[in-house]
Write an enzyme that holds these catalytic residues in place. Sequence first.
Site, PDB file in Angstrom:
ATOM      1  N   ASP A  39      -0.470 -26.303  44.804  1.00 17.23           N
ATOM      2  CA  ASP A  39      -0.996 -27.350  43.930  1.00 17.23           C
ATOM      3  C   ASP A  39      -2.505 -27.243  43.987  1.00 17.23           C
ATOM      4  O   ASP A  39      -3.046 -26.304  44.590  1.00 17.23           O
ATOM      5  CB  ASP A  39      -0.484 -28.748  44.363  1.00 17.23           C
ATOM      6  CG  ASP A  39      -0.240 -29.638  43.157  1.00 17.23           C
ATOM      7  OD1 ASP A  39      -1.197 -29.864  42.407  1.00 17.23           O
ATOM      8  OD2 ASP A  39       0.908 -30.092  42.955  1.00 17.23           O
ATOM      9  N   HIS A  76      -1.993 -27.757  37.611  1.00 23.12           N
ATOM     10  CA  HIS A  76      -1.953 -27.933  39.075  1.00 23.12           C
ATOM     11  C   HIS A  76      -2.347 -26.654  39.813  1.00 23.12           C
ATOM     12  O   HIS A  76      -1.819 -26.361  40.894  1.00 23.12           O
ATOM     13  CB  HIS A  76      -0.553 -28.375  39.524  1.00 23.12           C
ATOM     14  CG  HIS A  76      -0.247 -29.800  39.171  1.00 23.12           C
ATOM     15  ND1 HIS A  76      -0.522 -30.848  40.016  1.00 23.12           N
ATOM     16  CD2 HIS A  76       0.302 -30.358  38.060  1.00 23.12           C
ATOM     17  CE1 HIS A  76      -0.151 -31.986  39.440  1.00 23.12           C
ATOM     18  NE2 HIS A  76       0.350 -31.718  38.253  1.00 23.12           N
ATOM     19  N   ASP A 103       4.459 -28.886  35.035  1.00 18.98           N
ATOM     20  CA  ASP A 103       4.169 -30.297  34.738  1.00 18.98           C
ATOM     21  C   ASP A 103       2.676 -30.537  34.519  1.00 18.98           C
ATOM     22  O   ASP A 103       1.832 -29.794  35.026  1.00 18.98           O
ATOM     23  CB  ASP A 103       4.670 -31.196  35.884  1.00 18.98           C
ATOM     24  CG  ASP A 103       4.041 -30.822  37.223  1.00 18.98           C
ATOM     25  OD1 ASP A 103       3.919 -29.614  37.487  1.00 18.98           O
ATOM     26  OD2 ASP A 103       3.652 -31.727  37.980  1.00 18.98           O
ATOM     27  N   GLU A 104       2.394 -31.599  33.788  1.00 17.95           N
ATOM     28  CA  GLU A 104       1.056 -32.193  33.679  1.00 17.95           C
ATOM     29  C   GLU A 104      -0.055 -31.165  33.477  1.00 17.95           C
ATOM     30  O   GLU A 104      -1.079 -31.207  34.151  1.00 17.95           O
ATOM     31  CB  GLU A 104       0.758 -33.013  34.945  1.00 17.95           C
ATOM     32  CG  GLU A 104       1.731 -34.153  35.158  1.00 17.95           C
ATOM     33  CD  GLU A 104       1.451 -34.944  36.411  1.00 17.95           C
ATOM     34  OE1 GLU A 104       1.472 -36.172  36.334  1.00 17.95           O
ATOM     35  OE2 GLU A 104       1.233 -34.343  37.493  1.00 17.95           O
ATOM     36  N   TRP A 148      11.863 -35.644  35.782  1.00 23.03           N
ATOM     37  CA  TRP A 148      11.187 -36.635  36.634  1.00 23.03           C
ATOM     38  C   TRP A 148      10.659 -37.825  35.849  1.00 23.03           C
ATOM     39  O   TRP A 148      10.617 -38.925  36.353  1.00 23.03           O
ATOM     40  CB  TRP A 148      10.032 -35.974  37.408  1.00 23.03           C
ATOM     41  CG  TRP A 148       8.812 -35.581  36.619  1.00 23.03           C
ATOM     42  CD1 TRP A 148       8.655 -34.466  35.847  1.00 23.03           C
ATOM     43  CD2 TRP A 148       7.574 -36.307  36.530  1.00 23.03           C
ATOM     44  NE1 TRP A 148       7.397 -34.437  35.284  1.00 23.03           N
ATOM     45  CE2 TRP A 148       6.705 -35.552  35.693  1.00 23.03           C
ATOM     46  CE3 TRP A 148       7.099 -37.500  37.087  1.00 23.03           C
ATOM     47  CZ2 TRP A 148       5.403 -35.966  35.391  1.00 23.03           C
ATOM     48  CZ3 TRP A 148       5.802 -37.908  36.787  1.00 23.03           C
ATOM     49  CH2 TRP A 148       4.973 -37.147  35.953  1.00 23.03           C
ATOM     50  N   TYR A 191      11.183 -40.838  43.957  1.00 25.65           N
ATOM     51  CA  TYR A 191       9.881 -40.402  44.478  1.00 25.65           C
ATOM     52  C   TYR A 191       9.597 -41.194  45.757  1.00 25.65           C
ATOM     53  O   TYR A 191       9.005 -42.276  45.732  1.00 25.65           O
ATOM     54  CB  TYR A 191       8.782 -40.608  43.430  1.00 25.65           C
ATOM     55  CG  TYR A 191       8.591 -39.440  42.494  1.00 25.65           C
ATOM     56  CD1 TYR A 191       9.642 -38.554  42.230  1.00 25.65           C
ATOM     57  CD2 TYR A 191       7.376 -39.202  41.864  1.00 25.65           C
ATOM     58  CE1 TYR A 191       9.473 -37.481  41.378  1.00 25.65           C
ATOM     59  CE2 TYR A 191       7.193 -38.125  41.006  1.00 25.65           C
ATOM     60  CZ  TYR A 191       8.252 -37.270  40.766  1.00 25.65           C
ATOM     61  OH  TYR A 191       8.082 -36.202  39.915  1.00 25.65           O
ATOM     62  N   TRP A 221       6.047 -36.391  47.665  1.00 24.99           N
ATOM     63  CA  TRP A 221       4.728 -35.857  47.328  1.00 24.99           C
ATOM     64  C   TRP A 221       3.794 -36.160  48.487  1.00 24.99           C
ATOM     65  O   TRP A 221       3.966 -37.143  49.205  1.00 24.99           O
ATOM     66  CB  TRP A 221       4.232 -36.481  46.013  1.00 24.99           C
ATOM     67  CG  TRP A 221       5.113 -36.094  44.868  1.00 24.99           C
ATOM     68  CD1 TRP A 221       6.080 -36.842  44.284  1.00 24.99           C
ATOM     69  CD2 TRP A 221       5.139 -34.815  44.212  1.00 24.99           C
ATOM     70  NE1 TRP A 221       6.704 -36.121  43.284  1.00 24.99           N
ATOM     71  CE2 TRP A 221       6.142 -34.878  43.217  1.00 24.99           C
ATOM     72  CE3 TRP A 221       4.408 -33.631  44.351  1.00 24.99           C
ATOM     73  CZ2 TRP A 221       6.438 -33.807  42.385  1.00 24.99           C
ATOM     74  CZ3 TRP A 221       4.703 -32.565  43.521  1.00 24.99           C
ATOM     75  CH2 TRP A 221       5.706 -32.659  42.546  1.00 24.99           C
ATOM     76  N   GLU A 261       0.265 -36.592  48.838  1.00 20.53           N
ATOM     77  CA  GLU A 261      -1.112 -37.142  48.822  1.00 20.53           C
ATOM     78  C   GLU A 261      -1.363 -38.076  50.001  1.00 20.53           C
ATOM     79  O   GLU A 261      -2.451 -38.110  50.577  1.00 20.53           O
ATOM     80  CB  GLU A 261      -1.372 -37.928  47.523  1.00 20.53           C
ATOM     81  CG  GLU A 261      -1.470 -37.098  46.279  1.00 20.53           C
ATOM     82  CD  GLU A 261      -0.123 -36.895  45.588  1.00 20.53           C
ATOM     83  OE1 GLU A 261       0.936 -37.026  46.247  1.00 20.53           O
ATOM     84  OE2 GLU A 261      -0.127 -36.594  44.376  1.00 20.53           O
TER      85      GLU A 261
END
Length: 644
Positions: A220, A295, A359-360, A426, A453, A503, A505
């Site tokens: 990532d 990412h 994704d994203e 998701w 999540y 995840w 973070e």
Amino acid sequence: MLKNETNGLYSFNHIRSLILLITLPLLSSIKISEDVKPVNSETGKVYFIPQPESVKIGVGYFSLVPTTKIFLPEKFIDDLGPYIKEKIKNDAGLNVHVAEWNKTTSSNYIRFDITDDPSIAKEGYALKISSKEINIKATTYAGFFNAFQTLRQTIDGDTKQLASKSIHIPCMEVTDKPRFEWRGLMLDVSRHFQSKEFVKKQIDIISSYKTNKFHWHLSDDQGWRVEIKKYPNLTIKGAWRANRTGIHWWDREFRKPEEATTIGGFYTQDDIKEVVEYARIRNVEVIPEIDIPGHSKALIASYPFLTCRKDVLFEVSTGGRSPNNALCAGKETTYEFINDVLSELTELFPSKYIHIGGDECNKNDWAKCEHCTKTVKEHGLKDLNELQSHFISRINKQIISRGKTLIGWDEILDGKGAPKAIIMAWRRNRYSPEVDAPRAGYKTIQASYLHSYINNHQGPVDLEPEAPRGIIPLKKVYQYEPIPEGLTKEEAKLIMGSQVCLWGEFTPTSDIGELMLYPRVLANAEVGWTDPSLKNWTRFQHGVEMNFKRLDRDRVIYSRSMYNPFISFAADSLELVAKVHFFTDSDLHNVRFTKNGSEPTVGSTKYTGVFNAELNAVIKAAIFDEKGNKLGQTVTRTLSPPKK
Ligand code: ACM
Ligand code: ZN
């Protein structure tokens, strides 16, 4: 004799006769079944997670003793033998002997026996425990592995067990099979690196709940985590970032020139092989994810030619802010690079799947890039979403050419989609990939950010470690139904299962990581395995409590947030009193509370429904069991009047 019980709760008779126990040595010829040590010595009941398809409890028990023989089919003995020995030592404190089947042995054995019985499903099994012997029938390694996990759960997790020379396992017959083929956990080790030892420990634990897919989010913006021999910069540079510990994830400054990069880590190829092999023994398939084309800041920092631009910050992100993190989708060199990476991943991971994220992806740089815009023109693409599907479909070809199947997050449906790929759904609310993907004919894995999540809080926020804003308590994970309403039978068959995602973070340490995983991983294990008609929240909570003992025994950190009640209130229109409501998922125990700020005890008022309290009162509440033990923490709420 077997008896069927209802509601997934199984009890077996046991009369604790002290006199019989004391006189046992003198009466050795008399068959005594009264000193059965129930699985849960408190309630006398046995609870499984995940709940099997059918459990019939019999009378009596099998004695697991040091001389109990374990018989395995020859072809599985090398893999399963050492594992079984280790677990029986761990769970029961006994050193047992493992061998191939020996016809002359007449009793006190556990026999794993391959069958071609078509009624036993691929990962399923039949387990029969009688006082003389335990017989396990399965058609596959996975079936034997899963049967053994059920057998392990008939042994109490209380460490007092470990001192006894004989463990009593209640007689029963279990037949079982999973509802879904995909029962997964995703672990993000990019945002915060987690050691190989941590990863192996989690694979060991999740597999004991029959979770069979470990989705390893290996890259990532904040770190690339797998050694790629052809591109050493990926781990020399891409695995490390500047230290911003203590600064909120979203407020972190970028790395300054010359600043040391001390935060990170990576797995060597040998580490990966070790983890994959460890997982194989545990019936866990390890699926690597490298997250592209978005990412990808760690990739770009390592090999700047991968971006569209020449003037961006070529640094691994230190936190949430990661501008210009897309790979160029126009340059040929991007595709050659990814192809090389996929070659090494293919060698490292025997899984039939490779997850490529998708994704994203922020496409702003694509819009301005000469290579990307040229590709759009040359291929007659409608927009940048179609450029994304062009990118994904080229990567898809690379993956298919290696005999593998691409998995991507549901954004890979954008543009023209990705035929033959598997969708990991998701997003929810504005999006509905959970139905759109199977309706479009894609195999789909549910990973709903609203239900699965598990980086979100699991109880009242004040008592939780830092996390994103959402709250996903244990019950919410448990109650998730992976087959959405409205699908046809054929479409529903495309749902491969569900997985929880952690995840990284806000999991800066392994302890916090574990705390977020358990017990919610157990809830997802049952979502993936158990037929919905057999799910039962009350029974599951008993099972969780039993498994807390096992997790304690195995030194696993887990959350007790299910025992922290939520307090909500509303001031009435005259604002003289507040109406207070507690919300708790725990229906096995009572909430007790005070209204004067004092610490609640087992003698405090029991909550039975909405009550009145004065404004500005300090409400404190906690959950107690019948014996007066406080099970969670004290939750406090001041009934402040609403701001005018
Ligand atoms: C995701 O949460 N971006 C897959
Ligand atoms: Zn470009």
